[in-house]
Design an enzyme around this catalytic site. Structure first.
Site, PDB file in Angstrom:
ATOM      1  N   LYS A 165       1.006  -1.378   0.037  1.00 13.41           N
ATOM      2  CA  LYS A 165      -0.151   0.090   0.079  1.00 13.41           C
ATOM      3  C   LYS A 165       0.833   1.368   0.061  1.00 13.41           C
ATOM      4  O   LYS A 165       0.645   1.913   0.623  1.00 13.41           O
ATOM      5  CB  LYS A 165      -0.998   0.006   1.315  1.00 13.41           C
ATOM      6  CG  LYS A 165      -1.787  -1.024   1.317  1.00 13.41           C
ATOM      7  CD  LYS A 165      -2.720  -0.843   2.804  1.00 13.41           C
ATOM      8  CE  LYS A 165      -2.021  -1.513   3.784  1.00 13.41           C
ATOM      9  NZ  LYS A 165      -2.771  -1.559   5.127  1.00 13.41           N
ATOM     10  N   ASP A 200      -4.829  -5.706  11.331  1.00 16.97           N
ATOM     11  CA  ASP A 200      -6.280  -4.903  11.284  1.00 16.97           C
ATOM     12  C   ASP A 200      -7.185  -5.864  11.412  1.00 16.97           C
ATOM     13  O   ASP A 200      -8.220  -5.382  12.134  1.00 16.97           O
ATOM     14  CB  ASP A 200      -6.313  -3.393  10.565  1.00 16.97           C
ATOM     15  CG  ASP A 200      -6.119  -4.131   9.388  1.00 16.97           C
ATOM     16  OD1 ASP A 200      -5.448  -5.138   8.824  1.00 16.97           O
ATOM     17  OD2 ASP A 200      -6.443  -3.261   8.392  1.00 16.97           O
TER      18      ASP A 200
HETATM   19 MG    MG Z   1      -7.161   0.380   8.563  1.00 17.28          MG
END
Ligand code: MG
Ligand code: ADP
Length: 463
Positions: A165, A200
């Site tokens: 990312k 996450d």
């Molecule tokens: Mg996040």
């Protein structure tokens, strides 16, 4: 005219290549389940890392006390504190702050990134009100949500496998991210222990389970994408440790790196991948997540501008700038309900500096957004069905009435309504009406941070 014919041909071809008929989606779901098996069988056995999270117990509701969390995963990071009330009491109070990560820190050094984060954490702790009570003599404890692939070695240690990312900090790869964070926290003169390191998805699963006992999996659709789920420990051949008492182990799939010959890839996807920071990696992520959807649309528009002069005789210069068209802009255009498509007009003008667009051109752009978002959303649904298949919840079992809940979170899921609607419809299409009734998608709002704090609580040094 010839221009229109050429432009229409390009978009027709795109639509065909992006096609996700139900049969193809079933193949994708099957391939996902197969890769899950392979990734659990041996380290490196699949593109899917199927990382053992060391979370063998999810929150029960009895967690108690003041805990912190730090959520680092994309464009922003969050710091939060929660006062947990214990059995039957739930969360008594919570507070958070969100800070954006300066771009230069995403591609700098490990020290620079962690020093920055720790400084913000120290600031946050310094501003603590009376609602939050740390028993005297106790060290503060933190759950660290870190949404990049980490090879965990315990609940609070693990080495970074690679960045994704848009992050690229070479000297952090291979380092223990908890050690890096702890060093930076100490430099700030802050007395705080990192009690849990969680992805996450694992945080979202934990946060989701805290509010709903039927949650068995979590999926993130944000800047990137990933999933975690509860596996039976004896179904993990590569696990050589003791079997946990619960019999369960949460697996962080790292499904963004899923790859299959069944994925509908186009020339745009190939060039996006080749020119990315991580060529050959995160192929599923590059098809379905928020970092890339707008960029795919830009690439198609660029091609149409070049080959069909859609925006005039020259290609608008801004259209050639990678990542200039962000997914929130794409979704705003896609959601434009005005009769003259003003939102599309304004975004084309303000972001891409293309003015004087005709309604016909704007409609064309909306159609393009729809093709790219639909492919992503339908593939995301196929991924979820793959997970449900692996845990045996994709079909009816005799007498089984249990609900299966999948916790979803992430800015893409939350804000891109056309996308989430399409994903949920596709899920129903794949599972059939009857099975769909027992599968529930639940939005777990910011569960990843709270989940990490809950896991810090259940792994506290004071238990
Ligand atoms: Mg996040
Ligand atoms: P992260 O994934 O970085 O932890 P989020 O879960 O908040 O953070 O997701 C942010 C991402 O969600 C953005 O990068 C963007 O791709 C996507 N997003 C945010 N807002 C919108 C929107 N309005 N429409 C579509 N996508 C959005």
């Amino acid at each position: 005219s010839g221009r229109w014919a050429r432009a229409t041909a390009i978009i027709k071809e795109l639509e065909e290549k992006c096609g996700t008929p139900i049969g193809k989606l079933r193949q994708v779901a099957d391939a996902m389940a197969v890769e899950m098996h392979a990734g659990l069988a041996s380290e490196g056995g699949s593109k899917l890392k199927m990382i053992i999270s060391y979370v063998d117990n999810l929150p029960t509701g009895t967690e108690k006390g003041l805990f912190y969390a730090l959520d680092l995963g994309g464009t922003n990071f969050r710091v939060l504190r929660v006062q947990l009330g214990g059995k039957g009491r739930g969360i008594i109070s919570q507070e958070f702050t969100e800070v954006s990560i300066p771009e230069h820190l995403m591609v700098g050094t490990s020290d620079a990134l962690f020093d920055y984060i720790a400084a913000e954490l120290a600031k946050f702790v310094a501003k603590e009100g009376q609602d939050y009570q740390l028993p005297p003599g106790r060290q503060r404890e933190l759950g660290f949500t870190f949404s990049f692939p980490v090879l965990q070695s315990s609940i609070n240690s693990g080495t970074l496998i690679k960045w994704t990312k848009g992050f690229s900090i070479d000297d952090a790869v291979g380092q223990d991210v908890v050690a890096e964070l702890s060093k930076a926290i100490e430099k700030q003169g802050l007395d705080m222990r990192v009690s849990a390191l969680v992805n996450d998805t694992v945080g979202t699963l934990a946060g989701g389970r805290y509010v709903n006992g039927d949650v068995v999996a979590a999926v993130i659709l944000g800047t990137g994408t990933n999933a975690a789920y509860v596996e039976r420990a004896h179904a993990i051949p590569k696990w050589h440790g003791l079997l946990p008492k619960s019999g369960d182990m949460v697996i962080n799939m790292e499904w963004g790196s899923f790859k299959s010959a069944h994925l509908p890839l186009t020339e745009y996807d190939h060039s996006l991948d080749t020119e990315s920071l991580n060529p050959g990696d995160q192929i599923f992520e590059k098809l379905i997540s928020g970092m890339y959807l707008g960029e795919i649309v830009r690439r198609v528009l660029c091609k149409i501008a070049e080959e069909a002069s859609l925006f005039g005789d020259t290609v608008p210069p801004k259209l050639k700038v990678p990542f200039i068209l962000r997914t929130p802009d794409m979704s705003a255009m896609h959601h434009d309900t005005s009769s003259d498509l003003k939102v599309v007009r304004d975004i084309l003008k303000n972001v891409l500096e293309i003015s004087n667009t005709s309604l016909k051109v704007r409609k064309f752009v909306v159609e393009l957004c729809n093709i790219v978002a639909t492919r992503g959303a339908r593939l995301a649904a196929a991924g979820i069905v793959g997970v449900l298949k692996k845990v045996g919840k994709d079909a009816f079992k005799d007498g089984e009435k249990q609900r299966t809940v999948v916790a979803l979170d992430g800015g893409l899921y939350e804000h891109y309504n056309e996308y989430s609607k399409c994903m949920e419809n596709t899920l129903r299409e794949l599972l059939g009406e009857e099975v769909s009734e027992s599968i529930v998608i639940e939005h777990s709002n910011d569960g990843s941070g709270i989940g990490a704090a809950l896991l810090a609580a259940s792994h506290s040094q004071y238990l």
